[in-house]
Design a protein around this motif. Structure first.
Motif, PDB file in Angstrom:
ATOM      1  N   GLU A  56      -0.164  -8.841  -6.474  1.00 43.15           N
ATOM      2  CA  GLU A  56      -1.531  -8.316  -6.081  1.00 43.15           C
ATOM      3  C   GLU A  56      -1.851  -8.402  -4.546  1.00 43.15           C
ATOM      4  OE1 GLU A  56      -6.059  -8.879  -7.846  1.00 43.15           O
ATOM      5  OE2 GLU A  56      -4.419 -10.181  -8.379  1.00 43.15           O
ATOM      6  N   ARG A  57      -1.108  -9.602  -4.042  1.00 42.36           N
ATOM      7  CA  ARG A  57      -1.355 -10.112  -2.603  1.00 42.36           C
ATOM      8  C   ARG A  57      -0.640  -8.950  -1.713  1.00 42.36           C
ATOM      9  NH1 ARG A  57      -0.075 -15.274  -4.112  1.00 42.36           N
ATOM     10  NH2 ARG A  57       1.933 -15.031  -3.135  1.00 42.36           N
ATOM     11  N   GLU A  58       0.708  -8.617  -2.185  1.00 40.62           N
ATOM     12  CA  GLU A  58       1.422  -7.832  -1.386  1.00 40.62           C
ATOM     13  C   GLU A  58       0.684  -6.524  -1.520  1.00 40.62           C
ATOM     14  OE1 GLU A  58       3.463  -8.669   0.661  1.00 40.62           O
ATOM     15  OE2 GLU A  58       4.102 -10.550   0.120  1.00 40.62           O
ATOM     16  N   ALA A  59       0.343  -5.938  -2.477  1.00 34.88           N
ATOM     17  CA  ALA A  59      -0.193  -4.662  -2.755  1.00 34.88           C
ATOM     18  C   ALA A  59      -1.513  -4.656  -1.807  1.00 34.88           C
ATOM     19  CB  ALA A  59      -0.696  -4.321  -4.035  1.00 34.88           C
ATOM     20  N   ARG A  60      -2.180  -5.604  -1.679  1.00 35.64           N
ATOM     21  CA  ARG A  60      -3.385  -5.494  -0.741  1.00 35.64           C
ATOM     22  C   ARG A  60      -2.982  -5.498   0.730  1.00 35.64           C
ATOM     23  NH1 ARG A  60      -7.104 -10.106  -3.833  1.00 35.64           N
ATOM     24  NH2 ARG A  60      -8.019  -8.580  -5.478  1.00 35.64           N
ATOM     25  N   ALA A  61      -2.008  -6.179   1.129  1.00 40.06           N
ATOM     26  CA  ALA A  61      -1.620  -6.171   2.340  1.00 40.06           C
ATOM     27  C   ALA A  61      -1.075  -4.953   2.808  1.00 40.06           C
ATOM     28  CB  ALA A  61      -0.456  -7.217   2.600  1.00 40.06           C
ATOM     29  N   ALA A  62      -0.203  -4.404   1.993  1.00 41.45           N
ATOM     30  CA  ALA A  62       0.281  -2.792   2.155  1.00 41.45           C
ATOM     31  C   ALA A  62      -0.696  -2.075   2.290  1.00 41.45           C
ATOM     32  CB  ALA A  62       1.325  -2.560   1.225  1.00 41.45           C
ATOM     33  N   ALA A  63      -1.892  -2.242   1.334  1.00 46.26           N
ATOM     34  CA  ALA A  63      -3.080  -1.143   1.311  1.00 46.26           C
ATOM     35  C   ALA A  63      -3.605  -1.214   2.737  1.00 46.26           C
ATOM     36  CB  ALA A  63      -3.877  -1.275   0.113  1.00 46.26           C
ATOM     37  N   ARG A  64      -3.923  -2.292   3.320  1.00 44.76           N
ATOM     38  CA  ARG A  64      -4.523  -2.635   4.523  1.00 44.76           C
ATOM     39  C   ARG A  64      -3.796  -1.942   5.900  1.00 44.76           C
ATOM     40  NH1 ARG A  64      -5.542  -7.862   2.736  1.00 44.76           N
ATOM     41  NH2 ARG A  64      -3.940  -8.642   3.922  1.00 44.76           N
ATOM     42  N   LEU A  65      -2.439  -1.515   5.731  1.00 46.65           N
ATOM     43  CA  LEU A  65      -1.959  -0.710   6.597  1.00 46.65           C
ATOM     44  C   LEU A  65      -2.257   0.770   6.931  1.00 46.65           C
ATOM     45  CD1 LEU A  65       2.162  -1.598   6.189  1.00 46.65           C
ATOM     46  CD2 LEU A  65       0.358  -2.397   8.082  1.00 46.65           C
ATOM     47  N   ASP A  66      -3.020   1.214   7.905  1.00 44.52           N
ATOM     48  CA  ASP A  66      -3.422   2.326   8.490  1.00 44.52           C
ATOM     49  C   ASP A  66      -2.645   3.012   9.712  1.00 44.52           C
ATOM     50  OD1 ASP A  66      -5.051   4.507   8.701  1.00 44.52           O
ATOM     51  OD2 ASP A  66      -6.645   3.473   9.531  1.00 44.52           O
ATOM     52  N   ALA A  76      -3.320   0.118  -6.900  1.00 48.45           N
ATOM     53  CA  ALA A  76      -2.346  -0.816  -7.617  1.00 48.45           C
ATOM     54  C   ALA A  76      -2.935  -1.231  -8.999  1.00 48.45           C
ATOM     55  CB  ALA A  76      -2.209  -1.914  -6.699  1.00 48.45           C
ATOM     56  N   SER A  77      -1.832  -1.286  -9.853  1.00 43.81           N
ATOM     57  CA  SER A  77      -2.155  -1.547 -11.149  1.00 43.81           C
ATOM     58  C   SER A  77      -1.271  -2.740 -11.643  1.00 43.81           C
ATOM     59  CB  SER A  77      -2.157  -0.373 -12.041  1.00 43.81           C
ATOM     60  OG  SER A  77      -2.316  -0.744 -13.442  1.00 43.81           O
ATOM     61  N   LEU A  78      -2.160  -3.862 -12.261  1.00 42.44           N
ATOM     62  CA  LEU A  78      -1.261  -4.707 -13.179  1.00 42.44           C
ATOM     63  C   LEU A  78      -1.501  -4.808 -14.533  1.00 42.44           C
ATOM     64  CD1 LEU A  78      -2.316  -7.642 -10.669  1.00 42.44           C
ATOM     65  CD2 LEU A  78      -0.107  -6.406 -10.921  1.00 42.44           C
ATOM     66  N   THR A  79      -0.453  -4.418 -15.398  1.00 44.17           N
ATOM     67  CA  THR A  79      -0.318  -4.703 -16.830  1.00 44.17           C
ATOM     68  C   THR A  79       0.296  -5.803 -17.562  1.00 44.17           C
ATOM     69  OG1 THR A  79       1.238  -3.171 -17.267  1.00 44.17           O
ATOM     70  CG2 THR A  79      -0.756  -2.156 -16.939  1.00 44.17           C
ATOM     71  N   ASP A  80       0.396  -5.919 -18.526  1.00 49.34           N
ATOM     72  CA  ASP A  80       1.110  -7.134 -19.099  1.00 49.34           C
ATOM     73  C   ASP A  80       2.697  -6.729 -18.895  1.00 49.34           C
ATOM     74  OD1 ASP A  80      -1.032  -8.178 -20.334  1.00 49.34           O
ATOM     75  OD2 ASP A  80      -0.803  -7.273 -22.247  1.00 49.34           O
ATOM     76  N   ASP A  81       3.118  -5.558 -18.728  1.00 47.75           N
ATOM     77  CA  ASP A  81       4.521  -5.317 -18.731  1.00 47.75           C
ATOM     78  C   ASP A  81       4.882  -4.544 -17.398  1.00 47.75           C
ATOM     79  OD1 ASP A  81       3.428  -2.936 -19.438  1.00 47.75           O
ATOM     80  OD2 ASP A  81       4.826  -2.936 -21.517  1.00 47.75           O
ATOM     81  N   THR A  82       4.021  -3.808 -16.884  1.00 47.67           N
ATOM     82  CA  THR A  82       4.447  -2.881 -15.564  1.00 47.67           C
ATOM     83  C   THR A  82       3.409  -3.076 -14.606  1.00 47.67           C
ATOM     84  OG1 THR A  82       4.943  -1.351 -17.249  1.00 47.67           O
ATOM     85  CG2 THR A  82       4.671  -0.434 -14.875  1.00 47.67           C
TER      86      THR A  82
END
Length: 305
Positions: A56-66, A76-82
């Motif tokens: 989650e942290r890395e996805a947010r950091a990548a999303a801030r790149l403009d 980004a999506s987080l589920t039990d297995d994916t």
């Protein structure tokens, strides 16, 4: 279907860690790329909860790149297995494919400089945001039909490499370490942006010569050469380039990070003499697709006719 919003249509690519899908965002009615990875693979060396939190942290950091030279992360999506990242789908081709289509599988100096300069622009923004890519290679660099170069996989690649660097060397052959820095292969932590600059040197050498830096099909031998073998000169491949450009490649390929250029911005400035000169007269002419010189030939020009 993912989260009742993203319809997965076909697989664009597969790797040990997951796969990339051509998908449709049903809510916004647009095509996107969805990269999925099994959550269990993220938890090799840490708990599942820690792995998901880190994702989650890395996805947010990548999303801030403009930045125009970095692929945009939409969701980004987080589920039990994916875990998955939803990104823009690039209309173009990989640098690997584009290189293969050139005579001798190599670029001329202006084209190689144009690709490298665009990579520097994207890396400078990422490094300023505290992100290190760690896995730059011809397969995860795209050239759009208008010539704009796009770096794929910021965020997720860094996360996977941080969890267990050995995962990038398992099951995918030498391709995953073709541009790996000595400090990455030695397990040094933390890494900084100069690791990506080493990869940049590998890519520039490849684009100018038509072959990878240390050509071998043995991953262990390739890793040892990155760590301890002096890189060959471009002239060793029978290719003549300006002395200043060879000096830049040699500096990028220095074994010690402190002997490399200090930043991607510094490398961009060093590439300036080798970039193609602007030619506004090309703005309205139909051109070949995926020409990486185009943003320099016609800066901010209209789309090709």
């Amino acid at each position: 279907m993912l989260r009742d919003r993203y319809r997965l249509k076909s697989v664009l690519g597969k790797g040990v860690m997951g796969q990339v899908w051509d998908a449709c965002d049903l809510y916004l009615e647009r095509t996107v790329a969805v990269k999925t990875v099994a959550a269990d693979l993220l938890a090799v060396s840490q708990s599942r909860a820690a792995a998901l939190a880190r994702f989650e942290r890395e996805a947010r950091a990548a999303a801030r790149l403009d930045h125009g030279n970095v692929t945009t992360v939409f969701d980004a999506s987080l589920t039990d297995d994916t875990c998955c990242l939803v990104m823009e789908l690039i209309d173009g081709t990989t640098l690997e494919y584009l290189l293969d289509q050139q005579p001798g599988a190599r670029f001329d100096v202006p084209s190689a400089a144009a690709v490298t300069a665009q990579l520097c622009a994207g890396l400078s923004a990422a490094h300023a945001a505290g992100l290190v890519h760690r896995d730059l290679k011809t397969q995860n660099i795209m050239v759009r039909r208008d010539g704009v170069v796009k770096i794929l996989d910021f965020g997720l690649v860094k996360l996977l490499s941080d969890v267990d660097p050995r995962l990038t060397m398992t099951g995918e052959g030498v391709g995953n370490i073709a541009c790996a820095s000595p400090e990455l292969l030695s397990g040094r932590d933390p890494l900084d942006g100069r690791s990506d600059l080493y990869a940049l040197g590998c890519l520039l050498h490849h684009m100018l010569t038509g072959s990878t830096l240390f050509a071998t099909d043995q991953p262990a031998l390739l890793a040892s050469r990155h760590i301890g073998t002096a890189p060959p000169l471009i002239a060793d491949s029978g290719v003549d380039v300006p002395r200043g450009l060879q000096d830049l490649v040699s500096a990028l390929l220095a074994k010690r990070p402190e002997d490399r250029p200090a930043s991607a911005t510094e490398v961009y400035a060093a590439l300036a003499p080798y970039l193609p000169a602007p030619d506004p007269g090309l703005a309205l002419r139909p051109g070949l697709p995926e020409d990486p010189r185009r943003p320099f030939l016609v800066p901010q020009g209209p789309r090709p006719v």
